[in-house]
Enzyme design. Sequence first.
Site, PDB file in Angstrom:
ATOM      1  N   GLY A  90      -5.683 -39.599  43.020  1.00  0.00           N
ATOM      2  CA  GLY A  90      -5.192 -40.387  41.931  1.00  0.00           C
ATOM      3  C   GLY A  90      -5.847 -41.652  41.641  1.00  0.00           C
ATOM      4  O   GLY A  90      -6.766 -42.026  42.454  1.00  0.00           O
TER       5      GLY A  90
ATOM      6  N   VAL B 188      -6.311 -45.817  41.144  1.00  0.00           N
ATOM      7  CA  VAL B 188      -6.139 -47.105  42.072  1.00  0.00           C
ATOM      8  C   VAL B 188      -5.900 -48.046  40.945  1.00  0.00           C
ATOM      9  O   VAL B 188      -7.058 -48.291  40.214  1.00  0.00           O
ATOM     10  CB  VAL B 188      -7.007 -47.193  43.181  1.00  0.00           C
ATOM     11  CG1 VAL B 188      -6.735 -48.307  44.242  1.00  0.00           C
ATOM     12  CG2 VAL B 188      -7.097 -45.877  44.156  1.00  0.00           C
TER      13      VAL B 188
ATOM     14  N   LEU C 226      -8.787 -49.924  39.301  1.00  0.00           N
ATOM     15  CA  LEU C 226      -9.958 -49.726  40.219  1.00  0.00           C
ATOM     16  C   LEU C 226     -10.857 -48.962  40.369  1.00  0.00           C
ATOM     17  O   LEU C 226     -11.879 -48.943  40.643  1.00  0.00           O
ATOM     18  CB  LEU C 226      -9.502 -50.429  41.541  1.00  0.00           C
ATOM     19  CG  LEU C 226      -8.798 -51.699  41.688  1.00  0.00           C
ATOM     20  CD1 LEU C 226      -8.283 -52.117  43.062  1.00  0.00           C
ATOM     21  CD2 LEU C 226      -9.584 -52.899  41.352  1.00  0.00           C
ATOM     22  N   GLY C 227     -10.117 -47.719  40.261  1.00  0.00           N
ATOM     23  CA  GLY C 227     -11.059 -46.467  40.153  1.00  0.00           C
ATOM     24  C   GLY C 227     -10.377 -45.188  40.328  1.00  0.00           C
ATOM     25  O   GLY C 227      -8.830 -45.452  40.278  1.00  0.00           O
TER      26      GLY C 227
ATOM     27  N   LYS D 234      -2.057 -47.052  44.688  1.00  0.00           N
ATOM     28  CA  LYS D 234      -2.528 -45.630  44.269  1.00  0.00           C
ATOM     29  C   LYS D 234      -1.499 -44.945  43.728  1.00  0.00           C
ATOM     30  O   LYS D 234      -0.516 -44.596  44.563  1.00  0.00           O
ATOM     31  CB  LYS D 234      -3.013 -44.976  45.778  1.00  0.00           C
ATOM     32  CG  LYS D 234      -3.757 -43.571  45.782  1.00  0.00           C
ATOM     33  CD  LYS D 234      -4.248 -43.013  47.007  1.00  0.00           C
ATOM     34  CE  LYS D 234      -5.359 -44.026  47.574  1.00  0.00           C
ATOM     35  NZ  LYS D 234      -6.554 -43.281  47.135  1.00  0.00           N
TER      36      LYS D 234
ATOM     37  N   ASP E   9     -11.910 -36.786  55.126  1.00  0.00           N
ATOM     38  CA  ASP E   9     -12.747 -37.267  53.990  1.00  0.00           C
ATOM     39  C   ASP E   9     -13.582 -38.654  54.111  1.00  0.00           C
ATOM     40  O   ASP E   9     -13.368 -39.470  53.257  1.00  0.00           O
ATOM     41  CB  ASP E   9     -11.752 -37.192  52.656  1.00  0.00           C
ATOM     42  CG  ASP E   9     -12.687 -37.426  51.270  1.00  0.00           C
ATOM     43  OD1 ASP E   9     -13.864 -36.848  51.322  1.00  0.00           O
ATOM     44  OD2 ASP E   9     -12.140 -37.339  50.203  1.00  0.00           O
TER      45      ASP E   9
ATOM     46  N   GLY F 299      -9.692 -41.825  42.827  1.00  0.00           N
ATOM     47  CA  GLY F 299      -9.848 -41.009  43.902  1.00  0.00           C
ATOM     48  C   GLY F 299      -9.246 -39.663  43.604  1.00  0.00           C
ATOM     49  O   GLY F 299      -8.788 -39.364  42.602  1.00  0.00           O
ATOM     50  N   GLY F 300      -9.647 -39.215  44.681  1.00  0.00           N
ATOM     51  CA  GLY F 300      -9.306 -37.590  44.828  1.00  0.00           C
ATOM     52  C   GLY F 300      -7.677 -37.405  44.531  1.00  0.00           C
ATOM     53  O   GLY F 300      -7.233 -36.355  44.009  1.00  0.00           O
TER      54      GLY F 300
END
Length: 549
Positions: free
Chosen positions: A307, A309, A301-302, A323, A420, A304-305
Site C-alpha cells: 500500500g 505510505v 512518501l511512496g 502505511k 522481502d 510499497g507492495g
Amino acid sequence: MLSSILLLFPSLFLILITQTTAQPKFQYQFCRTDEGNYTANSTYKANLNTLLSNLTSNIEIDYGFYNSSHGQNSDKVYAVGLCRGDVKPDGCRSCLNDTIVLLPKVCPNQKEAIAGYDNSMLRYSNQSLYGILETRPSFLLGSGDNATDPDRFNQATRELLESLRSRAASGNSNLRKYAAGNETGPNFQTIFALVQCTPDLSEQECTDYLVRAFSDIKGSNILGERGGRIIKPSCNFRYENSRFYDPTIDTQPPPPPPSTNTTSKGGEVDQDLEIGSTESLQLDFGTISVATDNFSDSNKLGQGGFGAVYKGRLSNGQEIAVKRLSRESRQGDLEFKNEVLLLAKLQHRNLVRLLGFCLEGGEKLLIYEFMPKKSLDYLLFDQRRSSQLDWERRYNIIGGIARGLVYLHEDSRLRIIHRDLKASNILLDVDLNPKISDFGMAKLFALDQTQGNTSKIAGTTGYMAPEYVMRGHFSVKSDVYSFGVLVLEIVSGKKISDFTPFGQSVEDLISFAWRNWRDGTVSNLIDPVLNDESRSEVMRCIHIGLLCV
Ligand SMILES: *[C@@H]1O[C@H](CO)[C@@H](O)[C@H](O)[C@H]1NC(C)=O
Ligand SMILES: *[C@@H]1O[C@H](CO)[C@@H](O)[C@H](O)[C@H]1NC(C)=O
Ligand SMILES: *[C@@H]1O[C@H](CO)[C@@H](O)[C@H](O)[C@H]1NC(C)=O
Ligand SMILES: *[C@@H]1O[C@H](CO)[C@@H](O)[C@H](O)[C@H]1NC(C)=O
Ligand SMILES: *[C@@H]1O[C@H](CO)[C@@H](O)[C@H](O)[C@H]1NC(C)=O
Ligand SMILES: *[C@@H]1O[C@H](CO)[C@@H](O)[C@H](O)[C@H]1NC(C)=O
Ligand SMILES: *[C@@H]1O[C@H](CO)[C@@H](O)[C@H](O)[C@H]1NC(C)=O
Ligand SMILES: *[C@@H]1O[C@H](CO)[C@@H](O)[C@H](O)[C@H]1NC(C)=O
Ligand SMILES: *[C@@H]1O[C@H](CO)[C@@H](O)[C@H](O)[C@H]1NC(C)=O
Ligand SMILES: *[C@@H]1O[C@H](CO)[C@@H](O)[C@H](O)[C@H]1NC(C)=O
Ligand SMILES: *[C@@H]1O[C@H](CO)[C@@H](O)[C@H](O)[C@H]1NC(C)=O
C-alpha cells in the site's frame, strides 16, 4: 534465598572462602590470583586503602556508579563501585562502604578482586577498568527450587528479560543503564526481573553483553529454577517470583522537554506514543486523516507492495509514517489486531518501530516512526547522493541490518522471516543508522505459517533465494540470501535489478562478484566512490556477501 552458586571462569582463577568478619558475608566474591599479589606494607596496598576510603566520598555523584584511581605507574590502583539501579544514594554508599572494608580482608593480598551484595558490587585492579568490557568472572546464583511448569516459566522469563534489555541498554540517561519490570508467567504467577549494565558501556555493548549473559542460563543448573541471577563485572540480571526491587524508582526514559519546535532534531521523532495496551496502540481514523491532510498526494512518501505510505504529523507535533494497506488481508480484524500488537512489541534499534494501527470501516493503517533520511536505495543508487555513504557508514549499515535480522530470527519473541529484505526496505534515521522496515508483513497477510512451503511468493526479484523462487520453499536462509545480495549492492553501489533489463539472468551481480573475487580483481566490484582505506573490511564484507548467496 539464593542457594546454588556456580562460578564460570577459566581454571586459573581461584575462589577464596569467606572469612568470618563483622560484615555480612558477600553473596559472591572472587580474588584474582594470576594478576599478582601485593605485600602488606607495599605502596600498592597504601594506594588501595586511600582509593577505597575515598571512593564514595563524592556526594555529588548520585547515580550509583563510582569510578576512580589512585597512585602512579605500576602501583596505580583502579576501582569501580556499582549499585543496583533502584538503590538510593545513601543506601548505595552504605552498601559500598561495607564492601570496601570487607573485600581487602577476603582477598588479603590480591591486586584484583570483585565482590558484592544484593545492592552493590565493588571491583579493583591494577589495570584500568573504566570502559573495559569484562565478562569474567561470571557468578550464577539460583534460587534452589524449581518453578512449576519450568518450560513456560522460562519462556515468560526470557521474554521479560529481552524487553528489559533494550530499555536498560538505551538507558534513562547516560548515567544509569537499568530496567526492572514484571510479567505474568504460568499459573498467573508474576515474574519480576531487573537488568543492568555499568554506565560506561555503549548501548550496543550493553545489548551484546546481556545477550551473552542470558545465554549463560541455558545449559546451566539454574535453568528452570524460579529465581536466578547472573552477575558479571560489566552487566547483571536477576529474576524472582516475588518483587525484590523498588518499583517507585522510575526506569522509564524521562519525558522529552516540552518543545514547540518538533523539527529541532532534523525531523527525528523525539516523542514516542505510549506502547502497551490495545487501547493506546489503536488510533482512530480521523486522527490519522487529519495528520496526513486527508492522505493528500503531497504527503505521499511512496508506494510499497502493501500500500501507499504517507507522512503525517500528529497534533502533538510528532512526525509519523502511515502505511495505508491496500491489499485485502485474509485475516479477520481480531487476528490482524493481535498480530499488530505482537509486531509492536518487537523493538530493536535496527527495526523501524511500529507505533500503532488503525482499523476502521475497511481501512487498515499501520503507523510507524518517521525516518527522515528515507531509504537506503534512495542514497545508495544515486550517483550524487551515494557520496554521503562513505565506507564507515556503509559498514555500520551492514552491521546494523545484520543485528536487526538476528533479532528477528533468533532473539525476538516471535521468529520472523522477513521475506522481502531489500534496499528500499532499509530505512535510515537522522544519523544514517539502518532500520529494517516491513518486517512481519508476510505474517500479517497470512501468506504462510512459520516456515515451510508456500504457493504465494512474496518477494522482490533478484533478492529471492533460488529455492524460494523455484519451489516456494523459504526459511531464515531466504533472508540470509537477500542479506547477501544487499551486502554486495552496498559494497558495489550497483542495483541487482540493473542487470535484468538487459536480458541477463538475475544472478549477474552475484556472478560478477564471484568472478572478480575468484580472479583477484575485486576492485572492479567496489564502488568507485569509496576510497582505498579499510580494504580488509571491504574484502570481508564481499566474502560474507558471497557466502550468504
Ligand atoms: C598488574 O600486576 C601484575 C603482577 O604484578 C603484572 O604482571 C601486570 O603487568 C600488572 N598490570 C598492569 C597494567 O600494570
Ligand atoms: C598469590 O597468592 C595466592 C595465595 O594467596 C597464591 O595461590 C598465588 O599463587 C599467588 N600468585 C602469585 C602470582 O604469586
Ligand atoms: C615491609 O615489611 C617487611 C617486614 O615486615 C620489611 O622487611 C620490608 O623492608 C618492608 N618493605 C617496605 C617496602 O617497607
Ligand atoms: C577524594 O575525593 C575527593 C572528591 O572526589 C577529591 O577531591 C580528593 O582529591 C580525593 N582524595 C584523594 C586522596 O584521592
Ligand atoms: C573513570 O576513571 C577513569 C580513570 O581512572 C577516567 O579516565 C574516566 O574519565 C572516569 N570516568 C568517570 C565517568 O568518572
Ligand atoms: C561511606 O564512607 C564515606 C567515606 O568514609 C563516608 O563519608 C560516608 O558518610 C559513608 N556513607 C555511608 C552512607 O555510610
Ligand atoms: C528441579 O528439576 C530438575 C530437573 O528437572 C531435577 O533434577 C531437580 O531434582 C529438581 N530440583 C528440585 C529441588 O526439585
Ligand atoms: C507490574 O508492572 C506494572 C507496570 O509495568 C505495574 O503497574 C504493576 O503494578 C506491576 N505488578 C506488580 C504485581 O507489581
Ligand atoms: C526549529 O529548529 C530548527 C533547527 O534547529 C531551526 O532552524 C528553526 O529555526 C527552529 N524553528 C523555530 C520556530 O524555533
Ligand atoms: C477527505 O476526503 C474525503 C474523501 O476522499 C472527503 O469526503 C472529505 O471531505 C475530505 N476531508 C477533508 C477535510 O478534506
Ligand atoms: C516442502 O515441499 C517439499 C517437496 O516440494 C517437501 O519435500 C517438504 O517436506 C515440504 N516441506 C514442508 C515444511 O512442508
